[in-house]
Motif scaffolding. Structure first.
Motif, PDB file in Angstrom:
ATOM      1  N   GLY A   1       0.817  -1.211   0.000  1.00 49.68           N
ATOM      2  CA  GLY A   1       0.000   0.000   0.000  1.00 49.68           C
ATOM      3  C   GLY A   1       0.848   1.257   0.000  1.00 49.68           C
ATOM      4  O   GLY A   1       0.537   2.227  -0.701  1.00 49.68           O
ATOM      5  N   GLY A   2       1.925   1.253   0.785  1.00 51.75           N
ATOM      6  CA  GLY A   2       2.827   2.404   0.797  1.00 51.75           C
ATOM      7  C   GLY A   2       3.496   2.625  -0.544  1.00 51.75           C
ATOM      8  O   GLY A   2       3.658   3.765  -0.993  1.00 51.75           O
ATOM      9  N   ILE A   3       3.893   1.536  -1.197  1.00 50.71           N
ATOM     10  CA  ILE A   3       4.528   1.646  -2.514  1.00 50.71           C
ATOM     11  C   ILE A   3       3.565   2.248  -3.535  1.00 50.71           C
ATOM     12  O   ILE A   3       3.942   3.127  -4.319  1.00 50.71           O
ATOM     13  CB  ILE A   3       5.021   0.256  -2.980  1.00 50.71           C
ATOM     14  CG1 ILE A   3       6.200  -0.198  -2.120  1.00 50.71           C
ATOM     15  CG2 ILE A   3       5.428   0.297  -4.460  1.00 50.71           C
ATOM     16  CD1 ILE A   3       6.628  -1.621  -2.371  1.00 50.71           C
ATOM     17  N   ILE A   4       2.308   1.795  -3.493  1.00 47.78           N
ATOM     18  CA  ILE A   4       1.313   2.322  -4.441  1.00 47.78           C
ATOM     19  C   ILE A   4       1.089   3.816  -4.213  1.00 47.78           C
ATOM     20  O   ILE A   4       1.061   4.608  -5.161  1.00 47.78           O
ATOM     21  CB  ILE A   4      -0.010   1.545  -4.300  1.00 47.78           C
ATOM     22  CG1 ILE A   4       0.166   0.102  -4.795  1.00 47.78           C
ATOM     23  CG2 ILE A   4      -1.126   2.230  -5.092  1.00 47.78           C
ATOM     24  CD1 ILE A   4      -1.008  -0.794  -4.520  1.00 47.78           C
ATOM     25  N   ALA A   5       0.930   4.214  -2.949  1.00 46.27           N
ATOM     26  CA  ALA A   5       0.671   5.627  -2.635  1.00 46.27           C
ATOM     27  C   ALA A   5       1.838   6.515  -3.051  1.00 46.27           C
ATOM     28  O   ALA A   5       1.646   7.580  -3.654  1.00 46.27           O
ATOM     29  CB  ALA A   5       0.389   5.791  -1.141  1.00 46.27           C
ATOM     30  N   ILE A   6       3.064   6.083  -2.764  1.00 48.25           N
ATOM     31  CA  ILE A   6       4.235   6.887  -3.109  1.00 48.25           C
ATOM     32  C   ILE A   6       4.452   6.904  -4.622  1.00 48.25           C
ATOM     33  O   ILE A   6       4.882   7.921  -5.189  1.00 48.25           O
ATOM     34  CB  ILE A   6       5.492   6.362  -2.384  1.00 48.25           C
ATOM     35  CG1 ILE A   6       5.358   6.564  -0.871  1.00 48.25           C
ATOM     36  CG2 ILE A   6       6.738   7.074  -2.877  1.00 48.25           C
ATOM     37  CD1 ILE A   6       5.247   8.026  -0.449  1.00 48.25           C
ATOM     38  N   THR A   7       4.144   5.794  -5.291  1.00 52.20           N
ATOM     39  CA  THR A   7       4.264   5.771  -6.749  1.00 52.20           C
ATOM     40  C   THR A   7       3.333   6.794  -7.379  1.00 52.20           C
ATOM     41  O   THR A   7       3.730   7.548  -8.290  1.00 52.20           O
ATOM     42  CB  THR A   7       3.948   4.366  -7.299  1.00 52.20           C
ATOM     43  OG1 THR A   7       4.854   3.417  -6.735  1.00 52.20           O
ATOM     44  CG2 THR A   7       4.091   4.344  -8.813  1.00 52.20           C
TER      45      THR A   7
ATOM     46  N   ALA B   1       5.821  11.688   4.831  1.00 54.46           N
ATOM     47  CA  ALA B   1       5.184  10.955   5.923  1.00 54.46           C
ATOM     48  C   ALA B   1       3.682  10.811   5.724  1.00 54.46           C
ATOM     49  O   ALA B   1       3.089   9.796   6.085  1.00 54.46           O
ATOM     50  CB  ALA B   1       5.457  11.641   7.257  1.00 54.46           C
ATOM     51  N   ALA B   2       3.058  11.841   5.133  1.00 54.78           N
ATOM     52  CA  ALA B   2       1.590  11.863   5.035  1.00 54.78           C
ATOM     53  C   ALA B   2       1.050  10.731   4.172  1.00 54.78           C
ATOM     54  O   ALA B   2       0.046  10.091   4.526  1.00 54.78           O
ATOM     55  CB  ALA B   2       1.135  13.214   4.488  1.00 54.78           C
ATOM     56  N   ALA B   3       1.684  10.469   3.029  1.00 55.96           N
ATOM     57  CA  ALA B   3       1.155   9.474   2.096  1.00 55.96           C
ATOM     58  C   ALA B   3       1.249   8.050   2.622  1.00 55.96           C
ATOM     59  O   ALA B   3       0.456   7.185   2.255  1.00 55.96           O
ATOM     60  CB  ALA B   3       1.878   9.575   0.753  1.00 55.96           C
ATOM     61  N   VAL B   4       2.236   7.803   3.513  1.00 57.98           N
ATOM     62  CA  VAL B   4       2.425   6.432   4.008  1.00 57.98           C
ATOM     63  C   VAL B   4       1.820   6.209   5.389  1.00 57.98           C
ATOM     64  O   VAL B   4       1.794   5.081   5.876  1.00 57.98           O
ATOM     65  CB  VAL B   4       3.932   6.072   4.049  1.00 57.98           C
ATOM     66  CG1 VAL B   4       4.513   6.070   2.656  1.00 57.98           C
ATOM     67  CG2 VAL B   4       4.697   7.028   4.955  1.00 57.98           C
ATOM     68  N   MET B   5       1.338   7.279   6.012  1.00 54.33           N
ATOM     69  CA  MET B   5       0.829   7.150   7.374  1.00 54.33           C
ATOM     70  C   MET B   5      -0.338   6.166   7.457  1.00 54.33           C
ATOM     71  O   MET B   5      -0.436   5.362   8.383  1.00 54.33           O
ATOM     72  CB  MET B   5       0.403   8.514   7.909  1.00 54.33           C
ATOM     73  CG  MET B   5      -0.054   8.492   9.362  1.00 54.33           C
ATOM     74  SD  MET B   5      -0.428  10.129  10.002  1.00 54.33           S
ATOM     75  CE  MET B   5       1.187  10.890   9.995  1.00 54.33           C
ATOM     76  N   PHE B   6      -1.249   6.231   6.469  1.00 53.02           N
ATOM     77  CA  PHE B   6      -2.423   5.359   6.487  1.00 53.02           C
ATOM     78  C   PHE B   6      -2.289   4.165   5.544  1.00 53.02           C
ATOM     79  O   PHE B   6      -3.086   3.229   5.616  1.00 53.02           O
ATOM     80  CB  PHE B   6      -3.668   6.159   6.090  1.00 53.02           C
ATOM     81  CG  PHE B   6      -3.917   7.353   6.968  1.00 53.02           C
ATOM     82  CD1 PHE B   6      -4.245   7.189   8.303  1.00 53.02           C
ATOM     83  CD2 PHE B   6      -3.801   8.635   6.462  1.00 53.02           C
ATOM     84  CE1 PHE B   6      -4.463   8.287   9.116  1.00 53.02           C
ATOM     85  CE2 PHE B   6      -4.018   9.736   7.268  1.00 53.02           C
ATOM     86  CZ  PHE B   6      -4.353   9.564   8.600  1.00 53.02           C
ATOM     87  N   THR B   7      -1.312   4.205   4.647  1.00 51.31           N
ATOM     88  CA  THR B   7      -1.203   3.146   3.636  1.00 51.31           C
ATOM     89  C   THR B   7      -0.139   2.108   3.963  1.00 51.31           C
ATOM     90  O   THR B   7      -0.321   0.925   3.670  1.00 51.31           O
ATOM     91  CB  THR B   7      -0.893   3.757   2.255  1.00 51.31           C
ATOM     92  OG1 THR B   7       0.295   4.567   2.359  1.00 51.31           O
ATOM     93  CG2 THR B   7      -2.054   4.619   1.782  1.00 51.31           C
ATOM     94  N   ALA B   8       0.984   2.533   4.551  1.00 50.56           N
ATOM     95  CA  ALA B   8       2.058   1.588   4.874  1.00 50.56           C
ATOM     96  C   ALA B   8       1.976   1.104   6.309  1.00 50.56           C
ATOM     97  O   ALA B   8       2.501   0.047   6.646  1.00 50.56           O
ATOM     98  CB  ALA B   8       3.426   2.228   4.622  1.00 50.56           C
ATOM     99  N   GLY B   9       1.303   1.891   7.173  1.00 51.35           N
ATOM    100  CA  GLY B   9       1.225   1.513   8.576  1.00 51.35           C
ATOM    101  C   GLY B   9       2.545   1.738   9.273  1.00 51.35           C
ATOM    102  O   GLY B   9       3.345   2.596   8.879  1.00 51.35           O
ATOM    103  N   PHE B  10       2.823   0.956  10.307  1.00 49.82           N
ATOM    104  CA  PHE B  10       4.097   1.046  11.029  1.00 49.82           C
ATOM    105  C   PHE B  10       4.333  -0.275  11.732  1.00 49.82           C
ATOM    106  O   PHE B  10       3.406  -0.895  12.251  1.00 49.82           O
ATOM    107  CB  PHE B  10       4.061   2.184  12.046  1.00 49.82           C
ATOM    108  CG  PHE B  10       5.427   2.611  12.508  1.00 49.82           C
ATOM    109  CD1 PHE B  10       6.153   3.545  11.790  1.00 49.82           C
ATOM    110  CD2 PHE B  10       5.999   2.058  13.647  1.00 49.82           C
ATOM    111  CE1 PHE B  10       7.418   3.935  12.199  1.00 49.82           C
ATOM    112  CE2 PHE B  10       7.264   2.444  14.058  1.00 49.82           C
ATOM    113  CZ  PHE B  10       7.973   3.389  13.339  1.00 49.82           C
TER     114      PHE B  10
END
Length: 287
Positions: A145-151, A214-223
């Protein structure tokens, strides 16, 4: 009399903007240097090899032992994969609007306008969009999810940066290639050689934006405190690690945030210098 007043006004106007430019020229490097100095002064005192080579232990975010290797590796995974996907999507788009479409094409102008708008969209919007898609398909926050959002975030940067270089390729080169019987596909490789420095610069800009977001991965990549081993697992990133540690009440944990910021700054500086070297080498041998 009136002419003299106009001349005096223009004189003072020129002086005013000259002084303003000089102040800006001095202020911007000073502010940048001040920011970097603050980060290094607060961060280098607590930065240790253990921090960059170990995972967070129990209670790391309340001042106990451990490191942020998970955030470093997560940032590299997301940024590297996003840059690769962004290039694979962006390069064909740039070639299509600059080679296959006519120079006066309205469609090409609309495409450029759309990507100009997307270039300025805040990263939190991409994060929210990616999160909405993930909810629709029943996906959880993960590395994928983080990869998709950042892409999605960096594709407009790739396209507009490379397009600005592609439109400046001398038309004589294209005309000469066509006159020799080259097809559009063969001309594409000629243009590719010409815009190679632009691709390197676009990659640099995109990676710099991606790794620091940070904003794009906060909800998509989690932690996660662990290093992800699949696209379905949550992934930590350096910006989020810094954000969470700065929010802690303990001064020791806040200092660790600056240590993570030092690592992030060094990575960006290394990428910047590498990008400049690669770009200059391409430029020297460009036809």
């Amino acid at each position: 009399m009136r002419k003299n007043k106009i001349r005096r006004f223009r004189y003072f106007e020129e002086k005013f903007f000259k002084v303003l430019m000089i102040i800006s020229l001095i202020a911007i490097p000073l502010l940048t240097l001040s920011m970097i100095t603050t980060i290094f002064i607060r961060g280098h005192k607590v930065l240790t090899w253990e921090m960059v080579s170990s995972l967070p232990g129990g209670g790391f975010y309340i001042g106990k032992e451990g490191g942020f290797l998970n955030a470093i590796v997560g940032s590299i995974y997301i940024t590297g994969a996003s840059a690769l996907l962004g290039l694979l999507v962006s390069i064909p788009v740039v070639f299509y609007i600059n080679i296959w479409l006519k120079e006066t094409s309205r469609f090409a102008k609309w495409v450029r306008t759309i990507f100009d708008v997307l270039f300025g969209v805040p990263s939190i919007v991409y994060g929210a969009f990616g999160f909405t898609i993930m909810i629709y398909f029943g996906l959880k926050a993960s590395l994928g999810g983080g990869i998709i959002a950042i892409t999605l975030l960096i594709i407009p940067i790739f396209i507009r940066s490379m397009d600005e270089v592609a439109v400046r390729v001398p038309k004589d080169i294209l005309t000469a290639a066509y006159s020799l019987g080259a097809t559009k596909t063969e001309v594409m490789f000629v243009v590719l050689r010409q815009i190679a420095p632009g691709i390197a610069t676009a990659t640099l800009l995109s990676i710099g934006r991606a790794i620091g977001d940070a904003a794009a991965v906060m909800f998509t990549a989690g932690f996660s405190d662990n290093i992800p081993t699949s696209f379905s697992q949550a992934a930590a990133t350096l910006p989020l690690s810094i954000f969470f540690q700065l929010g802690a009440p303990q001064a020791a944990v806040q200092d660790r945030a600056y240590a993570a910021a030092v690592v992030l700054t060094v990575i960006v500086l290394v990428l910047s210098i590498s990008g400049r070297i690669i770009s200059s080498k391409f430029s020297k041998h460009k036809v």
